[in-house]
Each structure stands twice: as structure tokens, then as C-alpha cells.
Write a protein that holds these residues in place. Structure first.
Motif, PDB file in Angstrom:
ATOM      1  N   GLN A  20     -78.018 -46.513 -10.699  1.00  0.00           N
ATOM      2  CA  GLN A  20     -78.598 -46.866  -9.402  1.00  0.00           C
ATOM      3  C   GLN A  20     -79.682 -47.929  -9.573  1.00  0.00           C
ATOM      4  N   ALA A  21     -80.514 -47.731 -10.581  1.00  0.00           N
ATOM      5  CA  ALA A  21     -81.619 -48.670 -10.828  1.00  0.00           C
ATOM      6  C   ALA A  21     -81.083 -50.034 -11.250  1.00  0.00           C
ATOM      7  N   THR A  22     -80.120 -50.047 -12.153  1.00  0.00           N
ATOM      8  CA  THR A  22     -79.583 -51.333 -12.629  1.00  0.00           C
ATOM      9  C   THR A  22     -78.874 -52.069 -11.500  1.00  0.00           C
ATOM     10  N   ALA A  23     -78.119 -51.306 -10.688  1.00  0.00           N
ATOM     11  CA  ALA A  23     -77.416 -51.930  -9.573  1.00  0.00           C
ATOM     12  C   ALA A  23     -78.399 -52.514  -8.562  1.00  0.00           C
ATOM     13  N   LEU A  24     -79.482 -51.794  -8.304  1.00  0.00           N
ATOM     14  CA  LEU A  24     -80.472 -52.236  -7.328  1.00  0.00           C
ATOM     15  C   LEU A  24     -81.147 -53.532  -7.788  1.00  0.00           C
ATOM     16  N   LEU A  25     -81.499 -53.583  -9.064  1.00  0.00           N
ATOM     17  CA  LEU A  25     -82.151 -54.792  -9.578  1.00  0.00           C
ATOM     18  C   LEU A  25     -81.194 -55.977  -9.564  1.00  0.00           C
ATOM     19  N   ASP A  26     -79.927 -55.721  -9.878  1.00  0.00           N
ATOM     20  CA  ASP A  26     -78.911 -56.784  -9.809  1.00  0.00           C
ATOM     21  C   ASP A  26     -78.777 -57.307  -8.375  1.00  0.00           C
ATOM     22  N   GLN A  27     -78.788 -56.375  -7.423  1.00  0.00           N
ATOM     23  CA  GLN A  27     -78.660 -56.769  -6.008  1.00  0.00           C
ATOM     24  C   GLN A  27     -79.843 -57.629  -5.580  1.00  0.00           C
ATOM     25  N   LEU A  28     -81.054 -57.238  -6.036  1.00  0.00           N
ATOM     26  CA  LEU A  28     -82.253 -58.006  -5.679  1.00  0.00           C
ATOM     27  C   LEU A  28     -82.183 -59.403  -6.293  1.00  0.00           C
ATOM     28  N   ALA A  29     -81.786 -59.480  -7.553  1.00  0.00           N
ATOM     29  CA  ALA A  29     -81.698 -60.789  -8.220  1.00  0.00           C
ATOM     30  C   ALA A  29     -80.702 -61.694  -7.494  1.00  0.00           C
ATOM     31  N   VAL A  53     -86.825 -51.719  -4.551  1.00  0.00           N
ATOM     32  CA  VAL A  53     -87.147 -51.877  -5.977  1.00  0.00           C
ATOM     33  C   VAL A  53     -88.543 -51.341  -6.261  1.00  0.00           C
ATOM     34  N   GLN A  54     -89.492 -51.712  -5.401  1.00  0.00           N
ATOM     35  CA  GLN A  54     -90.881 -51.291  -5.616  1.00  0.00           C
ATOM     36  C   GLN A  54     -91.053 -49.779  -5.469  1.00  0.00           C
ATOM     37  N   ALA A  55     -90.120 -49.163  -4.757  1.00  0.00           N
ATOM     38  CA  ALA A  55     -90.187 -47.706  -4.579  1.00  0.00           C
ATOM     39  C   ALA A  55     -89.433 -46.949  -5.682  1.00  0.00           C
ATOM     40  N   ASN A  56     -88.744 -47.692  -6.543  1.00  0.00           N
ATOM     41  CA  ASN A  56     -87.953 -47.056  -7.609  1.00  0.00           C
ATOM     42  C   ASN A  56     -88.819 -46.936  -8.866  1.00  0.00           C
ATOM     43  N   SER A  57     -89.150 -45.727  -9.230  1.00  0.00           N
ATOM     44  CA  SER A  57     -90.094 -45.527 -10.342  1.00  0.00           C
ATOM     45  C   SER A  57     -89.499 -45.947 -11.685  1.00  0.00           C
ATOM     46  N   ILE A  58     -88.188 -45.777 -11.847  1.00  0.00           N
ATOM     47  CA  ILE A  58     -87.541 -46.163 -13.109  1.00  0.00           C
ATOM     48  C   ILE A  58     -87.687 -47.675 -13.315  1.00  0.00           C
ATOM     49  N   ILE A  59     -87.410 -48.428 -12.243  1.00  0.00           N
ATOM     50  CA  ILE A  59     -87.491 -49.888 -12.328  1.00  0.00           C
ATOM     51  C   ILE A  59     -88.935 -50.331 -12.543  1.00  0.00           C
ATOM     52  N   MET A  60     -89.850 -49.767 -11.753  1.00  0.00           N
ATOM     53  CA  MET A  60     -91.252 -50.222 -11.838  1.00  0.00           C
ATOM     54  C   MET A  60     -91.858 -49.874 -13.189  1.00  0.00           C
TER      55      MET A  60
END
Lengths: 132, 125
Positions: free
Chosen positions: B42-51, B81-88
């Protein structure tokens, strides 16, 4: 965004890292490439002809900058700029300095590449402030 | 890409520096955070979507076709993204690791009398 859990104290290098970084720097400084670069840098710095050639080219380039941006440099001016540029490039001291710098850069890139592949992070990229 | 062969003492010193760095807290913390990030689809997909959204936004802004919907979409992804603790945690760990490497470069450069990172940098643009 700074992690509030990390303090400046935690950025202080550990004794082991500091020792290893110093050993690394010492090893680099003892290479022929580094010594040659230091020598050529001093020679270049004290070569009046080389310094004058560079100063003349930079002055001309600066003077023509507005016209260059407008792509409105006359042919004679363009030729003069190129003449001054060639005078720099063909200066033996400058050429030797550039070669020495190129060899040192190649060595540093190779070392940094090995570091990056081992750590998974690039020291050069970490220190980059933006696109070159 | 051909690289210059390193003299044995430089190669050994580089490996020792790498070993020391790999045991340093900021680098270990970064590795842990990276592993947790990569293990979270979920985290990797979200960051890819943002990029992708940010890249698309830049293109649309430069050719004048950007819409409010494009901007809102990018902002919404940014908020997620900012709400995702794994990413942050991963981003902050990387920032801390980078800051640590800046200090390493400072130590190296002070001894050399020249900025090592500037010599070692390859322009990617």
C-alpha cells in the motif's frame, strides 16, 4: 521535515565512522592522482599566462552575456570569444590541470561508487544541493 | 560504465568506511525503515501514485493544460502520503541518513582540503 526524535547529537559521527572517514581521506591523499592534482593546481594558480588567458576569456564572456542570451552576438565578437576560449584550452598549464582534475574525479567517483554499492546510499547525492 | 581500478589501500579504506557506516545508527535506522516501506504494498503504491501525479502535474503546468482537478488530485495524494506513517518514517530516516553522510563528507573534505562529494558527483541531468 525533521524527525523530532532525531537530535543534532545523533548526527555527530561515531568514533568508528570518524576514524574510517579519516583513514579513507588519508588513503586518497596518498594516491598519485591526488598528488598530481595538488601539484598541477599550484602550477596553474601561479602561471601568470594561464591566469591572464582565463581572465580575458571570462571578461569577454561576461561582456557579451546579454547578447548571448538574445542570440545576437556579431560574427566578429563570436570569433573573438572563440579565440580567447581556445587560448585557454590550449594553454599547457591549464590543460595539465584539467587532465589532473579529470583523473582525480575518476578516482573519487570509483571510490564513491564502491561506497554507495556497499551502503545503499550515495554520499555524493546526499551532499547535492540540486541539479548541476 | 568503466570505472578506474582503485589502489588497494583506497579500496580497503573504502570498504572499512562502508563497514563502519553500515553499523552507524542513522544508516541502520534507514535500512529498517526502507525494509518496512518495501514490504508494504500500500505504501509503495501510494508513493508511486504521488510521483506519477507530480510528474504529470509538472508537464501539464509547463504546457498550460493543468486543471484544478489535476492539482486537487496531487494534493489529495500528498495528504495521504503525509498521513502514512510507514512512508513518513522512511522519508525521515533517509533525511537523517543523508545528513549523517554530509557530516562524513565534511570530515573527509577537511582532511583533503577539497570537497570530496563535488569531485565524486556525477551529473544526472
Amino acid at each position: 521535515m525533521k524527525n523530532p526524535a532525531l537530535t543534532d547529537l545523533e548526527l555527530v559521527l561515531s568514533p568508528a565512522v570518524r576514524r574510517a572517514a579519516r583513514t579513507f581521506a588519508t588513503a586518497l591523499s596518498e594516491t598519485p592522482q591526488f598528488k598530481k592534482f595538488e601539484e598541477m593546481s599550484q602550477t596553474f594558480l601561479h602561471d601568470q599566462a594561464a591566469q591572464q588567458a582565463i581572465a580575458a576569456f571570462k571578461a569577454k564572456q561576461q561582456a557579451l552575456k546579454p547578447m548571448i542570451l538574445l542570440n545576437a552576438v556579431s560574427d566578429p565578437e563570436r570569433a573573438e570569444l572563440e579565440r580567447l576560449r581556445q587560448a585557454v584550452l590550449t594553454n599547457p598549464t591549464y590543460a595539465a590541470y584539467q587532465q589532473a582534475q579529470g583523473e582525480l574525479i575518476a578516482l573519487c567517483r570509483a571510490a564513491e561508487g564502491l561506497l554507495t554499492s556497499s551502503v545503499g546510499l550515495s554520499l555524493a547525492a546526499a551532499c547535492s544541493t540540486g541539479c548541476c | 560504465m568503466n570505472t578506474v581500478p582503485l589502489p588497494p589501500n583506497v579500496s580497503n579504506a573504502t570498504r572499512r568506511l562502508a563497514d563502519a557506516l553500515n553499523r552507524a545508527d542513522p544508516i541502520e535506522t534507514y535500512r529498517d525503515a526502507q525494509a518496512r516501506f518495501l514490504a508494504d504494498p500500500q505504501a509503495t503504491a501510494l508513493l508511486d501514485q504521488l510521483a506519477a501525479a507530480q510528474s504529470d502535474l509538472r508537464v501539464r503546468q509547463s504546457d498550460g493544460t493543468v486543471t484544478q482537478e489535476d492539482i486537487d488530485r496531487a494534493r489529495a495524494l500528498q495528504s495521504q502520503v503525509q498521513a502514512n506513517s510507514i512512508i513518513m518514517t522512511y522519508i525521515e530516516a533517509q533525511q537523517a541518513a543523508d545528513a549523517y553522510l554530509v557530516e562524513v563528507n565534511l570530515t573527509i573534505s577537511q582532511l583533503l582540503g577539497i570537497d570530496f562529494a563535488s569531485l565524486a558527483r556525477t551529473c544526472g541531468c
